[in-house]
Design an enzyme around this catalytic site. Structure first.
Site, short mmCIF file in Angstrom:
data_model
loop_
_atom_site.label_atom_id
_atom_site.label_comp_id
_atom_site.label_asym_id
_atom_site.label_seq_id
_atom_site.Cartn_x
_atom_site.Cartn_y
_atom_site.Cartn_z
CG HIS A 155 29.69 10.04 -7.27
ND1 HIS A 155 30.60 10.97 -7.68
CD2 HIS A 155 30.43 9.03 -6.75
CE1 HIS A 155 31.83 10.54 -7.47
NE2 HIS A 155 31.75 9.35 -6.90
CG ASP A 362 22.22 16.29 -10.99
OD1 ASP A 362 22.90 15.27 -10.77
OD2 ASP A 362 22.19 16.88 -12.08
P1 ADQ Z 1 26.28 12.83 -13.88
O1 ADQ Z 1 24.85 12.47 -13.67
O2 ADQ Z 1 26.94 12.24 -15.06
O3 ADQ Z 1 27.16 12.50 -12.59
P2 ADQ Z 1 27.19 15.73 -13.96
O4 ADQ Z 1 27.80 15.99 -12.64
O5 ADQ Z 1 26.39 16.88 -14.43
O6 ADQ Z 1 26.25 14.46 -13.97
O7 ADQ Z 1 28.25 15.47 -15.12
C1 ADQ Z 1 29.42 14.78 -14.96
C2 ADQ Z 1 30.43 15.15 -16.08
O8 ADQ Z 1 30.00 14.72 -17.37
C3 ADQ Z 1 30.71 16.64 -16.17
O9 ADQ Z 1 32.07 16.85 -15.98
C4 ADQ Z 1 30.26 17.04 -17.57
O10 ADQ Z 1 31.17 17.95 -18.21
C5 ADQ Z 1 30.23 15.75 -18.34
N1 ADQ Z 1 29.10 15.81 -19.27
C6 ADQ Z 1 27.79 15.84 -18.95
N2 ADQ Z 1 27.04 15.95 -20.08
C7 ADQ Z 1 27.90 15.98 -21.11
C8 ADQ Z 1 27.75 16.12 -22.52
N3 ADQ Z 1 26.55 16.25 -23.05
N4 ADQ Z 1 28.87 16.12 -23.30
C9 ADQ Z 1 30.09 16.01 -22.75
N5 ADQ Z 1 30.30 15.92 -21.42
C10 ADQ Z 1 29.22 15.90 -20.61
C11 ADQ Z 1 26.94 11.96 -11.27
C12 ADQ Z 1 25.81 12.61 -10.46
C13 ADQ Z 1 26.05 14.12 -10.33
C14 ADQ Z 1 27.43 14.37 -9.73
C15 ADQ Z 1 28.51 13.59 -10.47
C16 ADQ Z 1 29.86 13.68 -9.77
O11 ADQ Z 1 24.56 12.35 -11.06
O12 ADQ Z 1 25.05 14.71 -9.53
O13 ADQ Z 1 27.73 15.76 -9.82
O14 ADQ Z 1 28.17 12.21 -10.56
O15 ADQ Z 1 29.77 13.33 -8.42
#
Ligand code: ADQ
Length: 456
Positions: A155, A362
């Protein structure tokens, strides 16, 4: 069709009929809902004498979890996965550490996962592992005689060999990863970086489209950009029952809202973003007294020192910026250290005229995609997106910025607020079209079909 067995560090605490979390959990649940299957991983609990927990059935899905001991958690999760791999794979080599005992602990937990799986799997099951916690799982399973099809989806980014090689156990990690049959990446850049290492430093050679001959086996590599359920996000954003918090927020706002939503993580570029907003206020004073920047960033991994530091630093920055610009009736920056449920978050996205998604690196970044999906197509907001988010490959109709360029980011905020509705609609329609093409369904269908050895 083979049964699907999903393995990830954590198994989400899901309940039947409940709105699910983002990304990984939503994709995994989709994949398992159709034909049923198994989801295995850590429960999230730390126990003195960890034992496997009783299986739990949620519809057609069987959840198996294990607990970890304090030492396993410290070495595997807090140590090698999040203290070494996470920073290195996000190109933040200055923030990483390396400890041989932690790497040994990481491998022992991958072994433990493999031993637990051995009791659950059938000969024709497809095993789909997720992310950087499980780079050595296939190696452990193969050593135990497992011949099933094994796939890994990463991911997060895979960096160029020069960066990856700063992890002292790089060669062993690559060899272990090559025990999978399929390695999936978010972007072509990540896949190419892995292949580059495999060819130049591990004796691999290409033997077909995306296929490597390496360590006496064939390993397929592919690009599977993760997506979101576009229509579901928009429906959640519009639903009156979900809009209570958004309505309360709107009542307290002046005209313009810029929103950012992240886990509190140094890879997300929050400090640089705060400084860019300060620069925006300094360079474009016309927006004073009518603009709010709201950063939602709940703490994550808060028992790791680098995460405590970034939290302290941001609190200082937020105070300083508000101290410099605030008026009796205007607070330019709101910094919320809390998380919101998805059904509350989607209407908040819809409320914002601009969204700043400016990670330093990211894998994909689903917040960018959720923000676009949540917009009203007749009057959409503007996405300001880092060129270093995987999402920038698909969402090139966003305002693309370099998160290290504060002046450039400030100019993009000004451009977003000054953009005509026609241009906003055009950019939004183009991004929605790409996101519908690369939906979450398509992500898992393509990965699953390739793992099975079929084209979708
Ligand atoms: P993350 O680093 O967690 O994921 P991201 O893809 O932006 O990053 O977010 C994942 C989920 O968490 C989103 O659905 C978002 O809505 C939720 N989320 C994030 N911040 C939040 C907050 N403050 N409050 C509530 N919900 C929140 C990892 C990788 C990413 C990749 C994903 C999926 O780092 O690059 O996109 O996995 O593969």
């Amino acid at each position: 069709m083979s049964r699907l067995v999903v393995v990830s560090n954590r198994v989400s605490p899901i309940q039947e009929g409940e709105a699910t979390a983002g990304g990984l959990a939503a994709g995994v649940l989709d994949a398992l809902k159709g034909h049923g299957g198994v989801w295995f991983g850590w429960s999230g609990n730390i126990a003195d004498n960890p034992e496997p927990n009783p299986a739990r059935e949620v519809g057609p899905i069987t959840l198996f979890t294990i607990d970890l001991s304090r030492e396993q958690y410290d070495q595997y999760y807090r140590g090698f996965a999040n203290g070494t791999l996470w920073p290195a794979l996000h190109y933040q080599i200055g923030l990483g550490r390396y400890d041989r005992a932690e790497f040994a602990g990481y491998k022992r937990v991958n072994d433990l996962f493999a031993r637990s799986l051995l009791k659950l799997i059938r000969p024709d099951d497809l095993i789909w592992a997720h992310d950087y916690h499980l780079l050595c799982l296939a190696d452990s399973l193969r050593a135990m005689g497992v011949t099933n099809r094994l796939g890994l989806f990463l991911h997060i980014p895979f960096p160029g060999p020069g960066v990856f090689m700063t992890v002292p156990s790089h060669a062993e990690l690559i060899k272990s990863m090559c025990q999978y049959d399929l390695l999936g990446f978010q972007t072509e850049q990540d896949r190419a970086a892995f292949v580059d290492y495999a060819i130049r430093h591990a004796g691999g050679r290409m033997v077909g489209e995306g296929a490597l001959s390496i360590y006496d086996r064939i390993v397929k590599t592919g690009v599977y950009p993760i997506g979101v359920h576009v229509d579901e996000v928009r429906a959640q954003a519009e639903l009156a029952a979900n809009r209570r918090v958004a309505t309360r927020l709107r009542a307290t706002l002046l005209d313009w809202l810029i929103l950012s939503v992240d886990r509190l993580d140094y890879s997300k570029g929050l400090r640089q973003r705060f400084v860019a907003y300060e620069r925006f206020l300094q360079d474009y004073p016309d927006w004073h007294n009518n603009t709010t920047f709201m950063q939602i960033a709940p703490p994550s991994r808060s028992d790791i020192e680098t995460y405590q530091e970034i939290r302290r630093e941001l609190e200082g920055e937020a105070g300083r910026i508000n101290g410099r610009f605030a008026e009796v009736d205007w607070v330019p920056l709101r910094y919320l250290n809390k998380s919101f449920p998805r059904n509350v978050l989607m209407p908040l996205y819809a409320e914002a005229q601009a969204c700043l998604v400016t990670p330093l690196r990211d894998g994909m970044n689903l917040v960018a995609k959720e923000y676009v999906a949540a917009q009203n197509p007749a009057d959409p907001g503007v996405l300001i997106l880092s060129q270093f988010a995987g999402a920038a490959n698909e969402l090139d109709a966003a305002l693309i910025v370099n998160p290290y360029d504060e002046e450039g980011m400030a100019a993009a905020m000004n451009q977003a607020f000054s953009m005509s509705v026609e241009e906003r609609r055009e950019r939004h329609a183009s991004m929605i079209a790409v996101m519908k093409e690369n939906s979450l369904e398509r992500w898992r269908e393509r990965f699953q079909a390739d793992l099975q050895g079929e084209s979708p």
